[in-house]
Design a protein around this motif. Structure first.
Motif, mmCIF file in Angstrom:
data_model
loop_
_atom_site.group_PDB
_atom_site.id
_atom_site.type_symbol
_atom_site.label_atom_id
_atom_site.label_comp_id
_atom_site.label_asym_id
_atom_site.label_seq_id
_atom_site.Cartn_x
_atom_site.Cartn_y
_atom_site.Cartn_z
ATOM 1 N N ALA A 1 10.128 3.476 -5.243
ATOM 2 C CA ALA A 1 8.727 3.291 -4.825
ATOM 3 C C ALA A 1 7.811 4.307 -5.502
ATOM 4 O O ALA A 1 8.236 5.402 -5.869
ATOM 5 N N THR A 2 6.556 3.907 -5.635
ATOM 6 C CA THR A 2 5.501 4.835 -6.022
ATOM 7 C C THR A 2 4.686 5.041 -4.759
ATOM 8 O O THR A 2 3.815 4.229 -4.428
ATOM 9 N N LEU A 3 5.012 6.100 -4.033
ATOM 10 C CA LEU A 3 4.397 6.333 -2.732
ATOM 11 C C LEU A 3 2.898 6.563 -2.862
ATOM 12 O O LEU A 3 2.452 7.313 -3.729
ATOM 13 N N ASN A 4 2.141 5.904 -2.010
ATOM 14 C CA ASN A 4 0.685 6.086 -2.001
ATOM 15 C C ASN A 4 0.383 7.556 -1.711
ATOM 16 O O ASN A 4 0.939 8.133 -0.776
ATOM 17 N N ASP B 1 5.130 -5.211 -5.018
ATOM 18 C CA ASP B 1 4.558 -6.517 -4.715
ATOM 19 C C ASP B 1 5.635 -7.376 -4.039
ATOM 20 O O ASP B 1 6.776 -6.935 -3.866
ATOM 21 N N GLU B 2 5.265 -8.596 -3.655
ATOM 22 C CA GLU B 2 6.200 -9.466 -2.927
ATOM 23 C C GLU B 2 7.469 -9.746 -3.718
ATOM 24 O O GLU B 2 8.554 -9.766 -3.158
ATOM 25 N N LYS B 3 7.331 -9.948 -5.032
ATOM 26 C CA LYS B 3 8.501 -10.252 -5.857
ATOM 27 C C LYS B 3 9.461 -9.071 -5.884
ATOM 28 O O LYS B 3 10.661 -9.238 -5.718
ATOM 29 N N LYS B 4 8.941 -7.872 -6.086
ATOM 30 C CA LYS B 4 9.797 -6.681 -6.119
ATOM 31 C C LYS B 4 10.470 -6.477 -4.749
ATOM 32 O O LYS B 4 11.651 -6.136 -4.686
ATOM 33 N N LEU B 5 9.717 -6.704 -3.673
ATOM 34 C CA LEU B 5 10.291 -6.592 -2.330
ATOM 35 C C LEU B 5 11.457 -7.562 -2.168
ATOM 36 O O LEU B 5 12.513 -7.193 -1.655
ATOM 37 N N TRP C 1 0.836 -1.200 0.000
ATOM 38 C CA TRP C 1 0.000 0.000 0.000
ATOM 39 C C TRP C 1 0.878 1.259 0.000
ATOM 40 O O TRP C 1 0.635 2.200 -0.751
ATOM 41 N N LEU C 2 1.919 1.268 0.833
ATOM 42 C CA LEU C 2 2.778 2.441 0.951
ATOM 43 C C LEU C 2 3.656 2.646 -0.279
ATOM 44 O O LEU C 2 3.794 3.766 -0.762
ATOM 45 N N THR C 3 4.237 1.554 -0.804
ATOM 46 C CA THR C 3 5.296 1.678 -1.817
ATOM 47 C C THR C 3 4.894 1.273 -3.235
ATOM 48 O O THR C 3 5.593 1.629 -4.184
#
Length: 121
Positions: A69-72, A48-52, A43-45
């Motif tokens: 990141a694309t900040l929310n 997804d799990e793969k990118k993390l 939600w914040l960044t």
């Protein structure tokens, strides 16, 4: 409390990989799940799990992490005190974004409802 340039640099150079296990431990100890943690971070960044996992594997600094990141847009609604700093008064963008993450992890660990954490409505 004002952040110093040294503090901001230390925060920016810390790796996400070094902090992430502590986030997991903190939320799981309080009965929340890793999946909920992933939901909050996504939600914040926007990651997804793969990118993390990619960012963890490459030992990305928080500076790199938040630059990618694309900040929310609702992240500005995250306010309050974390680690002795009032989030909305932190001028350095990277330090403020790291504190956003810390605050969300705290809220999750403290049992706050997901809708509240994700600033829905």
């Amino acid at each position: 409390m004002k952040t110093t340039p040294e503090h901001n640099e230390r925060v920016a150079k810390m790796t996400f990989a070094s902090v992430f296990p502590h986030y997991i431990t903190k939320v799981e100890r309080k009965g929340r799940t890793k999946e909920e943690l992933f939901q909050v971070i996504e939600w914040l960044t926007g990651f997804d799990e793969k990118k993390l996992q990619d960012l963890i594997d490459e030992k990305a600094s928080f500076e790199t992490f938040f630059n990618e990141a694309t900040l929310n847009p609702n992240a500005v609604l995250i306010t309050g005190v974390i680690c002795g700093y009032r989030i909305e008064e932190i001028e350095n963008p990277i330090t403020r974004q790291v504190r956003y993450m810390d605050k969300l992890v705290d809220e999750l660990a403290n049992g706050k409802k997901m809708e509240k954490i994700l600033r829905v409505g």
